[in-house]
Design a protein around this motif. Structure first.
Motif, short mmCIF file in Angstrom:
data_model
loop_
_atom_site.label_atom_id
_atom_site.label_comp_id
_atom_site.label_asym_id
_atom_site.label_seq_id
_atom_site.Cartn_x
_atom_site.Cartn_y
_atom_site.Cartn_z
N ARG A 1 35.38 31.85 38.41
CA ARG A 1 35.36 32.48 37.43
C ARG A 1 35.76 33.97 37.66
N ILE A 2 35.44 34.33 38.98
CA ILE A 2 36.05 35.86 39.36
C ILE A 2 37.36 36.24 39.42
N ALA A 3 37.94 35.07 39.81
CA ALA A 3 39.50 34.92 39.85
C ALA A 3 39.96 35.03 38.35
N VAL A 4 39.74 34.27 37.65
CA VAL A 4 39.99 34.20 36.16
C VAL A 4 39.75 35.56 35.63
N PHE A 5 38.54 36.06 35.82
CA PHE A 5 38.36 37.28 35.31
C PHE A 5 39.40 38.51 35.84
N ALA A 6 39.51 38.57 37.03
CA ALA A 6 40.40 39.62 37.67
C ALA A 6 41.92 39.48 37.19
N ALA A 7 42.39 38.00 37.17
CA ALA A 7 43.84 38.08 36.32
C ALA A 7 43.89 38.37 34.85
N GLY A 8 42.76 38.09 34.26
CA GLY A 8 42.70 38.49 32.68
C GLY A 8 42.70 39.91 32.69
N LEU A 9 42.00 41.04 33.60
CA LEU A 9 41.70 42.23 33.52
C LEU A 9 43.34 42.88 34.03
N LEU A 10 43.82 42.24 34.89
CA LEU A 10 45.05 42.83 35.62
C LEU A 10 45.96 42.67 34.18
N LEU B 1 43.74 38.01 27.45
CA LEU B 1 42.72 37.48 26.72
C LEU B 1 42.67 35.89 26.66
N TRP B 2 43.92 35.40 26.68
CA TRP B 2 44.01 33.76 26.86
C TRP B 2 43.60 33.32 28.23
N VAL B 3 43.95 34.06 29.21
CA VAL B 3 43.32 33.86 30.53
C VAL B 3 41.84 33.69 30.47
N TRP B 4 41.35 35.00 29.93
CA TRP B 4 39.92 35.01 29.82
C TRP B 4 39.18 33.91 29.02
N SER B 5 39.86 33.50 27.80
CA SER B 5 39.42 32.54 27.08
C SER B 5 39.43 31.21 27.52
#
Length: 170
Positions: free
Chosen positions: A69-78, A102-106
């Motif tokens: 979840r942290i990796a997904v959040f960081a990739a989306g944030l980038l 947003l798609w990565v986060w979703s």
């Protein structure tokens, strides 16, 4: 004469915390990154897990789930930050990275899935407008890129960064 009195007692129900009121389906493989139905890891409730999916396998181990979840959040944030950084350029250049973020986060977060659907509708409308007015969209985009190019050239040619740092005393 007095009015007839009822023997029924009034029932009161306190509502408003939909996250706590709504039952959350959980996979049989584990509880994901949440300790309980009402607890989260600070990133919001995870999306529902489909049996046999990659996400279910990742969420089977609590440590792996939080790292994922942290990796997904960081990739989306980038991607979102890249899109915001591109706002200095006119045209639709900022939309694709923000949508991708947003798609990565979703893929992992319910709040992002809802936000992504709203943002996607607006992005589709903007793209439709750009396709209906190709000449003006192209002129704004090319003009903005040319202005950015001139600005970058001027900063390098006139050594504006060096002059600004010496003027500020750095």
């Amino acid at each position: 004469m007095s009015a007839p009195q009822s023997t029924r007692t009034a029932e009161y129900r306190v509502t408003g915390n939909r996250a706590a009121d709504a039952p959350r389906p959980r996979s049989s493989g584990g509880s994901g990154s949440s300790v309980c139905a009402h607890c989260t890891d600070g990133l919001g409730q995870p999306r529902e897990l489909k049996p046999g999916s990659f996400r279910e396998k990742v969420h089977a181990n609590a440590g792996t789930a939080i790292a994922w979840r942290i990796a997904v959040f960081a990739a989306g944030l980038l991607l979102v930050v890249l899109g915001i950084a591109l706002t200095v350029l006119p045209g639709p250049l900022t939309i694709p990275p923000v949508l991708a973020g947003l798609w990565v986060w979703s893929t992992e977060f319910d709040w992002a899935r809802r936000f992504f659907a709203s943002f996607k509708r607006k992005a589709v409308a903007a793209w439709r407008h750009a396709k209906q007015h190709p000449v003006s969209s192209l002129a704004v985009t090319v003009g903005g890129l040319a202005a950015a190019g001139v600005a970058f050239w001027a900063v390098g040619h006139f050594q504006l960064v060096d002059k600004a740092t010496t003027a500020l005393g750095f």
